[in-house]
Scaffold this motif. Structure first.
Motif, PDB file in Angstrom:
ATOM      1  N   PRO A  74       0.560  -1.051  -0.113  1.00 45.66           N
ATOM      2  CA  PRO A  74       0.108   0.262   0.068  1.00 45.66           C
ATOM      3  C   PRO A  74       0.605   1.557  -0.048  1.00 45.66           C
ATOM      4  O   PRO A  74       1.861   1.319   0.547  1.00 45.66           O
ATOM      5  CB  PRO A  74      -1.314  -0.217   1.223  1.00 45.66           C
ATOM      6  N   ALA A  75       0.250   2.092  -0.055  1.00 43.78           N
ATOM      7  CA  ALA A  75       1.082   3.388  -0.839  1.00 43.78           C
ATOM      8  C   ALA A  75       1.562   4.466   0.924  1.00 43.78           C
ATOM      9  O   ALA A  75       2.705   4.532   0.609  1.00 43.78           O
ATOM     10  CB  ALA A  75      -0.005   3.998  -1.817  1.00 43.78           C
ATOM     11  N   GLN A  76       0.839   3.849   1.567  1.00 38.58           N
ATOM     12  CA  GLN A  76       0.925   4.441   2.935  1.00 38.58           C
ATOM     13  C   GLN A  76       2.206   3.889   3.290  1.00 38.58           C
ATOM     14  O   GLN A  76       3.056   4.266   4.097  1.00 38.58           O
ATOM     15  CB  GLN A  76       0.351   4.211   3.685  1.00 38.58           C
ATOM     16  N   GLU A  77       2.360   2.674   3.471  1.00 40.13           N
ATOM     17  CA  GLU A  77       3.505   2.224   3.596  1.00 40.13           C
ATOM     18  C   GLU A  77       4.778   2.578   2.900  1.00 40.13           C
ATOM     19  O   GLU A  77       5.875   2.235   3.692  1.00 40.13           O
ATOM     20  CB  GLU A  77       3.277   0.007   3.646  1.00 40.13           C
ATOM     21  N   LEU A  78       4.615   1.876   1.620  1.00 34.86           N
ATOM     22  CA  LEU A  78       5.636   2.935   0.826  1.00 34.86           C
ATOM     23  C   LEU A  78       6.692   4.422   1.569  1.00 34.86           C
ATOM     24  O   LEU A  78       6.954   4.613   1.768  1.00 34.86           O
ATOM     25  CB  LEU A  78       5.089   2.564  -0.158  1.00 34.86           C
ATOM     26  N   LYS A  79       5.687   5.287   1.782  1.00 34.89           N
ATOM     27  CA  LYS A  79       5.854   6.503   2.564  1.00 34.89           C
ATOM     28  C   LYS A  79       7.131   6.412   3.586  1.00 34.89           C
ATOM     29  O   LYS A  79       7.528   6.683   4.284  1.00 34.89           O
ATOM     30  CB  LYS A  79       4.709   7.636   2.955  1.00 34.89           C
ATOM     31  N   ASN A  80       6.120   5.296   4.255  1.00 37.14           N
ATOM     32  CA  ASN A  80       6.987   4.729   6.146  1.00 37.14           C
ATOM     33  C   ASN A  80       7.921   4.176   5.481  1.00 37.14           C
ATOM     34  O   ASN A  80       8.727   3.805   6.819  1.00 37.14           O
ATOM     35  CB  ASN A  80       5.928   4.357   6.309  1.00 37.14           C
ATOM     36  N   GLY A  81       8.476   4.169   4.230  1.00 37.84           N
ATOM     37  CA  GLY A  81       9.914   3.899   4.879  1.00 37.84           C
ATOM     38  C   GLY A  81       9.937   1.905   4.248  1.00 37.84           C
ATOM     39  O   GLY A  81      10.986   1.449   4.984  1.00 37.84           O
ATOM     40  N   ASP A  82       8.663   1.243   3.001  1.00 43.51           N
ATOM     41  CA  ASP A  82       8.832  -0.535   3.192  1.00 43.51           C
ATOM     42  C   ASP A  82      10.499  -0.665   3.721  1.00 43.51           C
ATOM     43  O   ASP A  82      10.918  -0.754   2.809  1.00 43.51           O
ATOM     44  CB  ASP A  82       8.719   0.106   1.367  1.00 43.51           C
TER      45      ASP A  82
END
Length: 73
Positions: free
Chosen positions: A65-73
């Motif tokens: 999910p995009a949110q997880e990518l923003k948090n630094g996958d």
């Protein structure tokens, strides 16, 4: 979307070199896919890998999910 090439190669117990040789994809592409999960798998590359190992594309991809990518996958 992230590729799961490192996980796939490591789980098979093969080296990136062997993966490159067996699939026939370019050396640069093989190592880039292994070392960078954000590296895109082109259609021809995906087809070469799936054909060689008789696997489905979902084995090689992971949706994040995009949110997880923003948090630094």
């Amino acid at each position: 979307m992230r590729n799961r090439i490192k996980e796939f190669v490591d789980n098979r117990g093969i080296s990136v070199y062997q993966f490159w040789q067996e699939t026939g994809i370019s050396r640069t592409t093989a190592y880039n896919l292994y070392n960078n999960s954000a590296q895109y798998l082109g259609r021809d590359v995906m087809d070469a890998i799936c054909s060689q190992y008789k696997i489905q594309p979902d084995t090689l991809l992971k949706w994040i999910p995009a949110q997880e990518l923003k948090n630094g996958d």
